[in-house]
Enzyme design. Structure first.
Site, PDB file in Angstrom:
ATOM      1  N   ARG A  42      -5.587   3.206  -2.066  1.00 12.49           N
ATOM      2  CA  ARG A  42      -4.355   4.223  -1.617  1.00 12.49           C
ATOM      3  C   ARG A  42      -3.457   3.936  -2.666  1.00 12.49           C
ATOM      4  O   ARG A  42      -2.631   4.702  -3.095  1.00 12.49           O
ATOM      5  CB  ARG A  42      -4.198   4.069  -0.327  1.00 12.49           C
ATOM      6  CG  ARG A  42      -5.166   4.418   0.563  1.00 12.49           C
ATOM      7  CD  ARG A  42      -4.918   4.024   2.075  1.00 12.49           C
ATOM      8  NE  ARG A  42      -3.518   4.382   2.672  1.00 12.49           N
ATOM      9  CZ  ARG A  42      -2.904   3.583   3.610  1.00 12.49           C
ATOM     10  NH1 ARG A  42      -3.557   2.576   4.054  1.00 12.49           N
ATOM     11  NH2 ARG A  42      -1.897   4.029   3.981  1.00 12.49           N
ATOM     12  N   ARG A  91      -4.674   0.138  11.534  1.00  5.44           N
ATOM     13  CA  ARG A  91      -5.657   1.399  10.903  1.00  5.44           C
ATOM     14  C   ARG A  91      -6.906   1.113  10.167  1.00  5.44           C
ATOM     15  O   ARG A  91      -6.986  -0.087   9.664  1.00  5.44           O
ATOM     16  CB  ARG A  91      -4.606   2.311  10.056  1.00  5.44           C
ATOM     17  CG  ARG A  91      -3.650   3.249  10.970  1.00  5.44           C
ATOM     18  CD  ARG A  91      -2.432   3.742   9.861  1.00  5.44           C
ATOM     19  NE  ARG A  91      -3.190   4.076   8.758  1.00  5.44           N
ATOM     20  CZ  ARG A  91      -2.178   4.585   7.907  1.00  5.44           C
ATOM     21  NH1 ARG A  91      -0.863   4.865   8.142  1.00  5.44           N
ATOM     22  NH2 ARG A  91      -2.508   5.287   6.847  1.00  5.44           N
ATOM     23  N   ARG A 134       0.956  -4.400   9.517  1.00  6.03           N
ATOM     24  CA  ARG A 134       1.233  -2.986   9.981  1.00  6.03           C
ATOM     25  C   ARG A 134       0.291  -2.738  11.261  1.00  6.03           C
ATOM     26  O   ARG A 134      -0.834  -2.876  11.110  1.00  6.03           O
ATOM     27  CB  ARG A 134       1.233  -1.965   9.352  1.00  6.03           C
ATOM     28  CG  ARG A 134       1.478  -0.605   9.689  1.00  6.03           C
ATOM     29  CD  ARG A 134       2.144   0.292   8.717  1.00  6.03           C
ATOM     30  NE  ARG A 134       1.000   0.692   7.821  1.00  6.03           N
ATOM     31  CZ  ARG A 134       1.601   1.784   6.718  1.00  6.03           C
ATOM     32  NH1 ARG A 134       2.653   2.001   6.650  1.00  6.03           N
ATOM     33  NH2 ARG A 134       0.683   2.056   5.957  1.00  6.03           N
ATOM     34  N   LYS A 171       8.216   5.039   4.719  1.00  6.82           N
ATOM     35  CA  LYS A 171       8.520   6.440   5.161  1.00  6.82           C
ATOM     36  C   LYS A 171       8.654   6.595   6.585  1.00  6.82           C
ATOM     37  O   LYS A 171       9.419   7.360   7.201  1.00  6.82           O
ATOM     38  CB  LYS A 171       7.604   7.152   4.280  1.00  6.82           C
ATOM     39  CG  LYS A 171       7.684   7.071   2.952  1.00  6.82           C
ATOM     40  CD  LYS A 171       6.639   8.050   2.224  1.00  6.82           C
ATOM     41  CE  LYS A 171       5.178   7.982   2.823  1.00  6.82           C
ATOM     42  NZ  LYS A 171       4.697   6.576   2.186  1.00  6.82           N
ATOM     43  N   ARG A 229       2.261  14.880  -1.873  1.00  9.49           N
ATOM     44  CA  ARG A 229       1.506  13.886  -2.488  1.00  9.49           C
ATOM     45  C   ARG A 229       0.893  14.116  -3.850  1.00  9.49           C
ATOM     46  O   ARG A 229       0.539  13.172  -4.672  1.00  9.49           O
ATOM     47  CB  ARG A 229       0.377  13.247  -1.646  1.00  9.49           C
ATOM     48  CG  ARG A 229       0.836  12.079  -0.916  1.00  9.49           C
ATOM     49  CD  ARG A 229      -0.439  11.608   0.204  1.00  9.49           C
ATOM     50  NE  ARG A 229      -0.540  10.321   0.621  1.00  9.49           N
ATOM     51  CZ  ARG A 229      -0.055   9.860   1.707  1.00  9.49           C
ATOM     52  NH1 ARG A 229       0.560  10.631   2.686  1.00  9.49           N
ATOM     53  NH2 ARG A 229      -0.198   8.533   2.026  1.00  9.49           N
TER      54      ARG A 229
HETATM   55  P1  AMP Z   1      -0.303   7.973   5.621  1.00  9.72           P
HETATM   56  O1  AMP Z   1      -0.431   7.994   7.133  1.00  9.72           O
HETATM   57  O2  AMP Z   1       0.686   8.835   5.052  1.00  9.72           O
HETATM   58  O3  AMP Z   1      -0.686   6.781   4.915  1.00  9.72           O
HETATM   59  O4  AMP Z   1      -1.974   8.790   5.300  1.00  9.72           O
HETATM   60  C1  AMP Z   1      -3.091   8.290   5.555  1.00  9.72           C
HETATM   61  C2  AMP Z   1      -4.064   9.082   4.650  1.00  9.72           C
HETATM   62  O5  AMP Z   1      -3.987  10.595   5.204  1.00  9.72           O
HETATM   63  C3  AMP Z   1      -3.966   9.170   3.356  1.00  9.72           C
HETATM   64  O6  AMP Z   1      -4.709   8.056   2.677  1.00  9.72           O
HETATM   65  C4  AMP Z   1      -4.455  10.433   2.912  1.00  9.72           C
HETATM   66  O7  AMP Z   1      -5.971  10.358   2.957  1.00  9.72           O
HETATM   67  C5  AMP Z   1      -4.650  11.394   3.914  1.00  9.72           C
HETATM   68  N1  AMP Z   1      -3.303  12.007   3.674  1.00  9.72           N
HETATM   69  C6  AMP Z   1      -1.984  11.861   4.256  1.00  9.72           C
HETATM   70  N2  AMP Z   1      -1.095  13.059   3.632  1.00  9.72           N
HETATM   71  C7  AMP Z   1      -1.626  13.608   2.729  1.00  9.72           C
HETATM   72  C8  AMP Z   1      -1.469  14.493   1.727  1.00  9.72           C
HETATM   73  N3  AMP Z   1      -0.120  15.035   1.606  1.00  9.72           N
HETATM   74  N4  AMP Z   1      -2.278  14.894   0.903  1.00  9.72           N
HETATM   75  C9  AMP Z   1      -3.567  14.481   0.838  1.00  9.72           C
HETATM   76  N5  AMP Z   1      -3.845  13.666   1.751  1.00  9.72           N
HETATM   77  C10 AMP Z   1      -3.069  12.955   2.728  1.00  9.72           C
END
Ligand code: AMP
Length: 210
Positions: free
Chosen positions: A168, A157, A124, A10, A85
């Site tokens: 996740r 990360r 990654r 994404k 989400r």
């Molecule tokens: P990502 O970079 O999209 O993988 O997001 C990393 C982390 O940020 C996720 O595992 C959540 O803990 C938090 N996060 C990101 N987007 C959301 C969202 N829309 N709702 C809740 N938590 C989020």
């Protein structure tokens, strides 16, 4: 909007499309990581959830999106990545779009087999500064651990240990996957095969947006 599990591409595809077309890439994970780096109050709150691979509460997340989206000129198109989400977030997004006189043009679902997701996440690395995503095997930065785009440090990360990734993916299955039916029922969802090279997937995503 790009929908799909962690590691489905994404962020990479949203960044490409946004850069090509002059759209804004709105990634909630990136916004949380920026807050984290700046050690803001929101960053400290988000960290406890992110480190465990759990979702930051809906109210906090929606508030952050409201602020960010409200600051973007109404004529500028936006690619959502990692938001919504949960179905509660999707409902909140609907209300927010109405409030701002915007509408949802489409949702692209990136479908990738689980073993490929795990392999990608293991390789990654992300720029700590501008959040550009690299794959250390197939798409590494030109200089080791230095971001091509901004010169920032490219690191893995902290929420990408095998245990947190496992969590996740489970959270995706229970909380986020229901959005596939949610948007499919509205006739706005297009599923694309998210496996293969960055360029191949990019062509499919652009085709789905057309
Ligand atoms: P990502 O970079 O999209 O993988 O997001 C990393 C982390 O940020 C996720 O595992 C959540 O803990 C938090 N996060 C990101 N987007 C959301 C969202 N829309 N709702 C809740 N938590 C989020």
């Amino acid at each position: 909007m790009l929908l799909g599990p962690p590691g489905s591409g994404k962020g990479t595809q949203a960044a490409r499309i946004a850069a090509e077309r002059g759209w804004v890439h709105l990634a909630t994970g990136d916004l949380f990581r920026t807050h984290l780096r700046e050690q803001s109050e929101l960053g400290r709150l988000a960290k406890s959830y992110i480190d465990r691979g759990e979702l930051v509460p809906d109210a906090v997340t929606v508030d952050m999106v409201r602020q960010r989206l409200g600051a973007i000129a109404p004529a500028t198109r936006v690619v959502f990545d990692g938001f919504p989400r949960t179905t509660a977030q999707a409902d909140a997004l609907d209300a927010l779009l109405r409030e701002l006189g915007r509408s949802l043009a489409g949702v692209v679902l990136l479908e990738v087999p689980r073993d490929e997701l795990l392999a990608r996440i293991a390789k990654r690395a992300t720029c700590a500064n501008c959040q550009t995503v690299y794959n250390l095997a197939t798409n590494p930065p030109r200089r080791t651990r230095v971001c091509d785009r901004c010169g920032g440090a490219v690191t893995q990360r902290t929420d990408e240990s095998p245990e947190v990734v496992e969590r996740r993916l489970r959270v995706y299955d229970t909380e986020t996957r229901p959005l596939v039916d949610y948007y499919r029922a509205r006739g706005v969802l297009r599923a694309v095969d998210g496996s293969g090279t960055l360029a191949d997937v990019g062509r499919r995503v652009v085709g789905a947006f057309a």
